[in-house]
Design an enzyme around this catalytic site. Sequence first.
Site, PDB file in Angstrom:
ATOM      1  N   CYS A  81       0.832  -1.197   0.000  1.00  0.00           N
ATOM      2  CA  CYS A  81       0.000   0.000   0.000  1.00  0.00           C
ATOM      3  C   CYS A  81       0.876   1.261   0.000  1.00  0.00           C
ATOM      4  O   CYS A  81       1.577   1.528  -0.959  1.00  0.00           O
ATOM      5  CB  CYS A  81      -0.984  -0.039   1.167  1.00  0.00           C
ATOM      6  SG  CYS A  81      -2.295   1.187   0.997  1.00  0.00           S
ATOM      7  N   HIS A 176      -3.656  -5.119   0.577  1.00  0.00           N
ATOM      8  CA  HIS A 176      -3.087  -5.529   1.871  1.00  0.00           C
ATOM      9  C   HIS A 176      -3.055  -7.052   2.004  1.00  0.00           C
ATOM     10  O   HIS A 176      -4.058  -7.654   2.372  1.00  0.00           O
ATOM     11  CB  HIS A 176      -3.930  -4.945   3.013  1.00  0.00           C
ATOM     12  CG  HIS A 176      -3.715  -3.475   3.201  1.00  0.00           C
ATOM     13  ND1 HIS A 176      -2.747  -2.976   4.039  1.00  0.00           N
ATOM     14  CD2 HIS A 176      -4.318  -2.406   2.637  1.00  0.00           C
ATOM     15  CE1 HIS A 176      -2.767  -1.654   3.998  1.00  0.00           C
ATOM     16  NE2 HIS A 176      -3.713  -1.290   3.145  1.00  0.00           N
ATOM     17  N   GLU A 178      -1.680  -8.680   4.312  1.00  0.00           N
ATOM     18  CA  GLU A 178      -1.615  -9.090   5.720  1.00  0.00           C
ATOM     19  C   GLU A 178      -2.986  -9.313   6.346  1.00  0.00           C
ATOM     20  O   GLU A 178      -3.095  -9.923   7.403  1.00  0.00           O
ATOM     21  CB  GLU A 178      -0.813  -8.058   6.531  1.00  0.00           C
ATOM     22  CG  GLU A 178      -1.456  -6.678   6.711  1.00  0.00           C
ATOM     23  CD  GLU A 178      -1.200  -5.716   5.549  1.00  0.00           C
ATOM     24  OE1 GLU A 178      -1.093  -6.189   4.402  1.00  0.00           O
ATOM     25  OE2 GLU A 178      -1.132  -4.498   5.795  1.00  0.00           O
TER      26      GLU A 178
END
EC number: 6.3.5.2
Length: 534
Positions: A81, A176, A178
């Site tokens: 990002c 993202h 994660e």
Amino acid sequence: MHDKILILDFGSQVTQLIARRVREAHVYCEIHPNDVSDAFVREFAPKAIILSGSHASTYEAEDLRAPQAVWDLGVPVLGICYGMQTMAAQLGGAVEGGKTREFGYAEVRAHGHTRLLDGIQDFATAEGHGMLKVWMSHGDKVTALPPGFKLMASTPSCPIAGMADEARGYYAVQFHPEVTHTVQGRALLERFVLQIAGAKPDWVMRDHVEEAVARIREQVGDEEVILGLSGGVDSSVAAALIHRAIGEQLTCVFVDHGLLRLNEGDMVMDMFAGKLHARVIRVDASELFLGELAGVSDPEAKRKIIGRLFVDVFKAEAAKLKAGTEGHKGATFLAQGTIYPDVIESGGAKTKKATTIKSHHNVGGLPEQLGLKLLEPLRDLFKDEVRELGVALGLPHDMVYRHPFPGPGLGVRILGEVKKEYADLLRRADAIFIEELRNFRDEASGKTWYDLTSQAFTVFLPVKSVGVMGDGRTYDYVVALRAVQTSDFMTADWAELPYALLKKVSGRIINEVRGINRVTYDVSSKPPATIEWE
Ligand code: XMP
């Protein structure tokens, strides 16, 4: 020596999740602020570097850059990002402010057969393009690739959603990986860390016990340590670990403030003094606490009193131990169950602004006041790693997987003035609620409702309501049941407990706890409510 991944934090809400995913791949990593020095980056000697997201934009934030050493070290770098945007901006590409923010679910098309995405996809289009289901959250976007980079991923609204310079091992994604909403996120991070960076997956709890024990022995030598045992997961695991390392050189001080759950004090003593044969001093300070709390009904005032008395009582015991008791020469270390999220929160305060909604109970500043050195053997670990460690050390599963309990204990679960009578009623009602949560299983998952909720407890309301019991009228107290589901305790949903469970709990509380004639269920989420009632 473990291979290490360096995660540079630009202030995203989800940076900790990057570290979680890397550790789940059994690779050691640490999070540091983005503005660490070049020398720090070199000394850290990472196998690879990950640049996190941010709430900022590359324009607003001239100082939000990765240190030059990141690009000079010659190790793989993954930008996520904002991390992608700063990579583009610092390496000669271009970033522009988006007219609209893109937030939420997106489908990203993979391009160019990169090592990072090779074979990783959720589905393929009719034309055979690999597609990923991802979670996006950004305003700005990269509009020109830096020299040497090729396109790795795109969406219709974000034509450069991923880029790579494979010769240098630089990869970046606008989404993202994660967060769990990005279905292949874990696979992607594992690919980066294990294959592209070649880090050894050697961060395993079994070995960690031995390493941690060796480190504690080295740090403490033949000196003595005191530890404040609260019965919570962190201090319990720290105590068990330090006891494993240095046995009798550790003394635990367990301050019972009279606001613990039913039988909690005895359970802590039974475990540590009884089973582990650790030196534990139990200080019964309930009269002192209840005395000072008499007549006080303001929640913050109550917290401050409990926090202050706790520190006073602990300090007095610590001073005695510092002077040495029979057969002991006196403590020089104070041990604390500080865990990694605590370390990041206090260190990363520069980029993060937090308002104090409730003043939390802690014992900061104690080591200096007492002239003791600090021992914090859990500093590198996340909560689930602490739990794994607890199990590896032989602590009972139920203790290690217990819901969190606030430092001020039942003091913040009895609304308004705290009285012993209220605490005694609440303890019994709460024990019934917890017992039934452990008894009831959800058929679909096979899990108990205790394990399906993140925190559950009973709150005492100092108001009376009318009821009937047998032939008589009752006029007794009310309790509220609270059960929430959350991953971070910052936001939480009230749990949709089965009616049969609620019915059983309310029936038992009203029948078994004379003095309570009404049970309610709290259906408020956080925000706007908080988890505790005070
Ligand atoms: P709230 O009520 O703020 O709670 O939504 C979030 C989490 O923090 C716990 N909590 C505390 N823990 N000392 C603690 O150690 C405190 O003073 C305290 N207040 C709240 C709460 O139990 C929940 O897990």
